[in-house]
Design a protein around this motif. Structure first.
Motif, PDB file in Angstrom:
ATOM      1  N   UNK A  89       0.908  -1.111   0.107  1.00 50.86           N
ATOM      2  CA  UNK A  89       0.283  -0.143  -0.018  1.00 50.86           C
ATOM      3  C   UNK A  89       0.822   1.431  -0.163  1.00 50.86           C
ATOM      4  N   UNK A  90       2.085   1.230   0.800  1.00 54.32           N
ATOM      5  CA  UNK A  90       2.869   2.230   1.016  1.00 54.32           C
ATOM      6  C   UNK A  90       3.396   2.503  -0.573  1.00 54.32           C
ATOM      7  N   UNK A  91       3.901   1.403  -1.210  1.00 57.17           N
ATOM      8  CA  UNK A  91       4.576   1.251  -2.423  1.00 57.17           C
ATOM      9  C   UNK A  91       3.889   2.142  -3.531  1.00 57.17           C
ATOM     10  N   UNK A  92       2.419   1.719  -3.403  1.00 53.25           N
ATOM     11  CA  UNK A  92       1.426   1.995  -4.420  1.00 53.25           C
ATOM     12  C   UNK A  92       1.150   3.787  -4.277  1.00 53.25           C
ATOM     13  N   UNK A  93       1.268   3.962  -2.999  1.00 52.66           N
ATOM     14  CA  UNK A  93       0.979   5.421  -2.541  1.00 52.66           C
ATOM     15  C   UNK A  93       2.351   6.140  -3.262  1.00 52.66           C
ATOM     16  N   UNK A  94       3.424   5.546  -2.821  1.00 54.58           N
ATOM     17  CA  UNK A  94       4.729   6.206  -3.389  1.00 54.58           C
ATOM     18  C   UNK A  94       4.534   6.642  -5.032  1.00 54.58           C
ATOM     19  N   UNK A  95       4.182   5.320  -5.643  1.00 53.88           N
ATOM     20  CA  UNK A  95       4.396   5.581  -6.931  1.00 53.88           C
ATOM     21  C   UNK A  95       3.295   6.606  -7.673  1.00 53.88           C
ATOM     22  N   UNK A  96       2.283   6.706  -6.816  1.00 52.12           N
ATOM     23  CA  UNK A  96       1.201   7.634  -7.354  1.00 52.12           C
ATOM     24  C   UNK A  96       1.795   9.327  -7.069  1.00 52.12           C
ATOM     25  N   UNK A  97       2.205   9.357  -6.003  1.00 53.22           N
ATOM     26  CA  UNK A  97       2.954  10.842  -5.682  1.00 53.22           C
ATOM     27  C   UNK A  97       4.121  10.919  -6.237  1.00 53.22           C
ATOM     28  N   UNK A  98       5.015   9.897  -6.711  1.00 53.18           N
ATOM     29  CA  UNK A  98       6.218  10.232  -7.435  1.00 53.18           C
ATOM     30  C   UNK A  98       6.392   9.560  -8.381  1.00 53.18           C
ATOM     31  N   UNK A  99       5.638   9.356  -9.451  1.00 54.13           N
ATOM     32  CA  UNK A  99       5.642   8.422 -10.680  1.00 54.13           C
ATOM     33  C   UNK A  99       7.239   8.638 -11.289  1.00 54.13           C
ATOM     34  N   UNK A 100       7.566   9.608 -11.355  1.00 47.20           N
ATOM     35  CA  UNK A 100       8.965   9.830 -12.114  1.00 47.20           C
ATOM     36  C   UNK A 100      10.412   9.257 -11.422  1.00 47.20           C
TER      37      UNK A 100
END
Length: 186
Positions: A89-100
């Motif tokens: 869940x944390x990694x998914x949130x990270x990817x949404x916030x910082x996709x680049x």
């Protein structure tokens, strides 16, 4: 810490779940460093050997921001994220916030993709979860993990993780320590 003998210039960030710590990635860290990766395996704030502030806003948004700040501080601009359970869940949130900043996203048995309400799991407040956690014994944790994560199969080497969790519930993360660096950056 095991630096890679043949660095490939890539970084893997390992994100643990609720019942785990960075140290539980021990075998994965060895495999990835052998493959040339620089590995960053932080204990999330409030878990294992990290600080445990009395009043803290534990949200996936905040934990993702913490992870981004850590990676920026050590010069990691882009990484492969490998995450388990709540770490998913944390990694998914990270990817949404910082996709680049995400090269690849690997989720291992992530939670949060299910509709728990539809499955009949009752809602609990954060305070109710906390009170429940404080009551857990090492035997309770072992039984839960044996049935939830290991399909009834248990090995003696898993006991150190049970000891770690039981120690955390009692306010001590040091009773389980076996020489794996906390919040490891390799």
């Amino acid at each position: 810490m095991l630096p890679s003998e043949a660095p490939n210039g890539r970084t893997a960030v390992l994100l643990h779940g609720k019942n785990f710590c960075a140290a539980t990635w021990e075998d994965t860290i060895k495999a990835l460093t052998s493959a040339g990766y620089r590995v960053v395996a932080p204990d999330q704030i409030g878990f294992c050997t990290s600080t445990k502030p009395e009043s803290y806003q534990y949200s996936f948004h905040q934990l993702a921001a913490n992870t981004a700040a850590l990676l920026a501080k050590i010069g990691v601009l882009r990484a492969t994220f490998i995450a388990h359970s709540t770490g998913g869940m944390l990694a998914t949130r990270y990817a949404l916030l910082y996709p680049k900043r995400v090269e690849k996203l690997v989720l291992v048995n992530p939670i949060g993709l299910e509709d728990w309400k539809a499955l009949g799991v009752p809602y609990r407040t954060v305070d109710q979860w906390y009170a429940r956690e404080l009551k857990l014994s090492a035997a309770d944790i072992r039984n839960y993990e044996r049935n939830t994560y290991y399909a009834g199969r248990w090995k003696p080497e898993f006991d150190r993780w049970v000891d770690m969790l039981a120690g955390l519930n009692k306010g001590s993360a040091t009773s389980w320590w076996r020489g794996i660096p906390p919040s490891s950056t390799i």
